[in-house]
Design an enzyme around this catalytic site. Structure first.
Site, PDB file in Angstrom:
ATOM      1  N   THR A  59      30.667  58.752  26.796  1.00 23.99           N
ATOM      2  CA  THR A  59      30.503  59.244  28.254  1.00 23.99           C
ATOM      3  C   THR A  59      29.404  58.413  28.692  1.00 23.99           C
ATOM      4  OG1 THR A  59      31.306  61.389  27.548  1.00 23.99           O
ATOM      5  CG2 THR A  59      30.334  61.029  29.630  1.00 23.99           C
ATOM      6  N   GLU A  60      29.453  58.053  29.967  1.00 24.14           N
ATOM      7  CA  GLU A  60      28.404  57.149  30.614  1.00 24.14           C
ATOM      8  C   GLU A  60      27.939  57.747  32.161  1.00 24.14           C
ATOM      9  OE1 GLU A  60      29.100  52.664  28.816  1.00 24.14           O
ATOM     10  OE2 GLU A  60      29.842  53.158  30.990  1.00 24.14           O
ATOM     11  N   PRO A  61      26.826  57.511  32.520  1.00 20.87           N
ATOM     12  CA  PRO A  61      26.513  58.119  33.678  1.00 20.87           C
ATOM     13  C   PRO A  61      27.273  57.503  34.964  1.00 20.87           C
ATOM     14  CG  PRO A  61      24.548  57.403  32.554  1.00 20.87           C
ATOM     15  CD  PRO A  61      25.899  57.068  31.826  1.00 20.87           C
ATOM     16  N   GLY A  64      31.848  59.361  33.432  1.00 18.48           N
ATOM     17  CA  GLY A  64      32.670  60.356  32.668  1.00 18.48           C
ATOM     18  C   GLY A  64      32.984  59.605  31.108  1.00 18.48           C
ATOM     19  N   SER A  65      34.263  60.172  30.890  1.00 17.58           N
ATOM     20  CA  SER A  65      35.042  59.911  29.682  1.00 17.58           C
ATOM     21  C   SER A  65      36.068  58.617  30.021  1.00 17.58           C
ATOM     22  CB  SER A  65      35.658  60.959  28.931  1.00 17.58           C
ATOM     23  OG  SER A  65      34.503  61.716  28.425  1.00 17.58           O
ATOM     24  N   ILE A  90      25.826  63.319  25.112  1.00 20.16           N
ATOM     25  CA  ILE A  90      26.248  63.004  23.831  1.00 20.16           C
ATOM     26  C   ILE A  90      25.723  64.253  23.006  1.00 20.16           C
ATOM     27  CG2 ILE A  90      25.657  61.486  21.800  1.00 20.16           C
ATOM     28  CD1 ILE A  90      26.965  60.457  24.668  1.00 20.16           C
ATOM     29  N   ALA A 110      40.687  48.130  29.002  1.00 25.59           N
ATOM     30  CA  ALA A 110      40.957  48.679  27.601  1.00 25.59           C
ATOM     31  C   ALA A 110      40.845  47.686  26.574  1.00 25.59           C
ATOM     32  CB  ALA A 110      42.267  49.440  27.293  1.00 25.59           C
ATOM     33  N   GLU A 174      39.703  65.532  18.332  1.00 28.30           N
ATOM     34  CA  GLU A 174      38.406  66.149  18.946  1.00 28.30           C
ATOM     35  C   GLU A 174      38.798  67.434  20.059  1.00 28.30           C
ATOM     36  OE1 GLU A 174      36.267  62.931  20.345  1.00 28.30           O
ATOM     37  OE2 GLU A 174      36.615  61.816  18.740  1.00 28.30           O
TER      38      GLU A 174
END
Length: 184
Positions: A59-61, A64-65, A90, A110, A174
Site C-alpha cells: 500500500t502506498e500514499p 491504496g492497494s 504496513i 502490472a 490474505e
C-alpha cells in the site's frame, strides 16, 4: 493456519490480536513462493520460527492497494537495487525486521512490478511514524519509506517485472471471505 485464525474469531477472539500475532506470515509467502533458497533461509525460516518479524509493503500514499499503480521504484545499480518511494499502512511495520516490498522495476502497469526483501536496518530505510487509529489498536501499521535505500541484488523475491500475479495470488489467502459470506 487460516482455519486456526477463523476459529479464534468465531470463538469471540480479537481480530486485532490475530493481526498482531500472525500477520508477519504474509511477508514470507512471497519469499517461499520465489523458491530462492537464500531468501528462505535468511528471512522466511526465522520469521516462521518466530525469531524475526516480517511485513508486506504494498500500500502506498494516495494509491491504496492498487498494485498495478505502484510508484515506489527500484533500479539496479551494480550489485544492489536502489529503492525510492514510500509505503503506508504496513501491518507490523514498526517492529519488522524485514519488509517484502512491491516496487516498480519496469514500465507502467502490472508488467513492471517486482518484489524485493528490504531488511529494516538498511541505511536509508525509515519508519517515520506510527499511525494513530480509531480501531484495530493491536495492529501497528506505520508509514515506512525505503527512500534511497540500497538493497542487495540477491534480494528479489521472484522474477523481475513479473510479480503482479504473485501478489494477486497471495491476496486470495490474505483476505479470505468469511464463513458467513460464503454460505449466503
Amino acid at each position: 493456519m487460516l482455519a486456526i485464525l477463523e476459529e479464534i474469531v468465531l470463538a469471540g477472539g480479537s481480530s486485532g490480536l490475530i493481526s498482531a500475532l500472525f500477520s508477519h506470515g504474509i511477508a514470507t509467502l512471497h519469499i517461499v513462493a520465489s523458491g530462492n533458497r537464500n531468501l528462505i533461509e535468511r528471512f522466511a525460516r526465522p520469521a516462521l520460527e518466530g525469531r524475526t518479524i516480517g511485513s508486506l509493503g504494498i500500500t502506498e500514499p494516495g494509491g491504496g492497494s492498487d498494485v498495478a499503480g505502484i510508484r515506489t521504484t527500484a533500479r539496479r545499480e551494480g550489485d544492489e537495487y536502489v529503492s525510492d518511494g514510500a509505503k503506508l499502512y504496513i501491518t507490523s511495520g514498526t517492529r519488522a525486521d524485514f519488509v517484502t516490498t512491491a516496487v516498480r522495476t519496469g514500465g507502467p502497469g502490472a508488467a513492471g512490478i517486482s518484489l524485493i526483501v528490504v531488511p529494516t536496518g538498511t541505511p536509508g530505510f525509515t519508519v517515520p511514524r506510527k499511525l494513530d487509529k480509531m480501531a484495530g489498536c493491536a495492529r501497528t501499521p506505520p508509514s515506512c519509506s525505503p527512500t534511497t535505500c540500497g538493497v542487495p541484488a540477491a534480494n528479489p523475491a521472484g522474477e523481475e517485472n513479473s510479480e503482479f500475479a504473485q501478489i494477486a495470488q497471495q491476496f486470495q489467502g490474505e483476505r479470505p471471505p468469511s464463513r458467513r459470506a460464503t454460505t449466503l
